[in-house]
Design a protein around this motif. Sequence first.
Motif, mmCIF file in Angstrom:
data_model
loop_
_atom_site.group_PDB
_atom_site.id
_atom_site.type_symbol
_atom_site.label_atom_id
_atom_site.label_comp_id
_atom_site.label_asym_id
_atom_site.label_seq_id
_atom_site.Cartn_x
_atom_site.Cartn_y
_atom_site.Cartn_z
ATOM 1 N N UNK A 38 -52.719 -18.022 79.185
ATOM 2 C CA UNK A 38 -52.476 -19.424 79.533
ATOM 3 C C UNK A 38 -53.698 -20.061 80.173
ATOM 4 N N UNK A 39 -54.556 -19.250 80.792
ATOM 5 C CA UNK A 39 -55.763 -19.808 81.389
ATOM 6 C C UNK A 39 -56.624 -20.536 80.380
ATOM 7 N N UNK A 40 -56.673 -20.030 79.159
ATOM 8 C CA UNK A 40 -57.497 -20.669 78.130
ATOM 9 C C UNK A 40 -57.001 -22.078 77.839
ATOM 10 N N UNK A 41 -55.679 -22.250 77.750
ATOM 11 C CA UNK A 41 -55.122 -23.569 77.536
ATOM 12 C C UNK A 41 -55.362 -24.480 78.725
ATOM 13 N N UNK A 42 -55.244 -23.919 79.915
ATOM 14 C CA UNK A 42 -55.482 -24.692 81.140
ATOM 15 C C UNK A 42 -56.934 -25.163 81.210
ATOM 16 N N UNK A 43 -57.884 -24.263 81.002
ATOM 17 C CA UNK A 43 -59.301 -24.618 81.125
ATOM 18 C C UNK A 43 -59.724 -25.632 80.068
ATOM 19 N N UNK A 44 -59.252 -25.438 78.845
ATOM 20 C CA UNK A 44 -59.615 -26.373 77.786
ATOM 21 C C UNK A 44 -59.029 -27.753 78.060
ATOM 22 N N UNK A 45 -57.767 -27.786 78.484
ATOM 23 C CA UNK A 45 -57.116 -29.065 78.786
ATOM 24 C C UNK A 45 -57.810 -29.786 79.932
#
Length: 276
Positions: A38-45
């Motif tokens: 989920x960190x990847x989605x958080x950082x990209x967003x």
Amino acid sequence: MHFIDSDLINNIFTPRKGDEYKGDFGHTLILCGSKGMVGAGFFSSMGAVKSGSGLTTLGSYKETFDIFSVKLNEVMLIDLDEINILEILDKYSSIVFGCGFGINDKNEQLLKALLVNYKKPIIIDADGISILCKNNNLNILKTRHHPTILTPHYGEFSRMTDLDIEYIKSNRIEIGKEFSKNYNCILILKDHRTLIVEGDKFFINTTGNSVMANGGMGDILSGMIGSFISQKYSSLDAVLLSTFFHGSAGDFFSNSYHSVTPTELINILPKIIKKR
């Protein structure tokens, strides 16, 4: 050869006017993040939000929807298990696909459908690149008539080209130009001095350093590219701005930090961009 430095960026970047509003700065769709990533989605967003996207939406499957609902207060969410994203593509100014999204048949079919049906720029990173390496999916790019931006590091680019990493490093400009022309894309080959290629044009970034050498930094960069495209910059200019500002944020920490986290880098982005 062009260097991505302050002079080049000053010729591209346009400071915001006082009377603009969120509708002037587009709508970025982030298709990133999955269970355990989920960190990847958080950082990209948040890379998109903090670099100025007027609206940002994250598309998530049910298994992570509730998690993102808690983590992302500044981002809208859609449940990909309930909504057919292909029916609402016109809402979005750009799409970021692949950061920690998962490599599976469902996402493979989704990416292929987006490449055929989405008429605006799409940024493909991480798991999206791995999907392109399967089943000759790269060849879809040859017939796509809208901007496609790929963001591999050397390991991913080695899989995309079937070439040895050391050979690529020694010949990256020639290989990058051939790849960009063959697959009709903008290539961002991430490195200490990142290479950006569009056809015969190529650029070397002058910002960034080893304090940024940890997971999540590339996710931020992908979100930033989508954001600047949404803000009505051309795809190439959005790539140049994002790469420069991303590295500049790392340079901000380099004198006083041994390493910097993605969250710390995200939070300094608006200040770094404003300094232009």
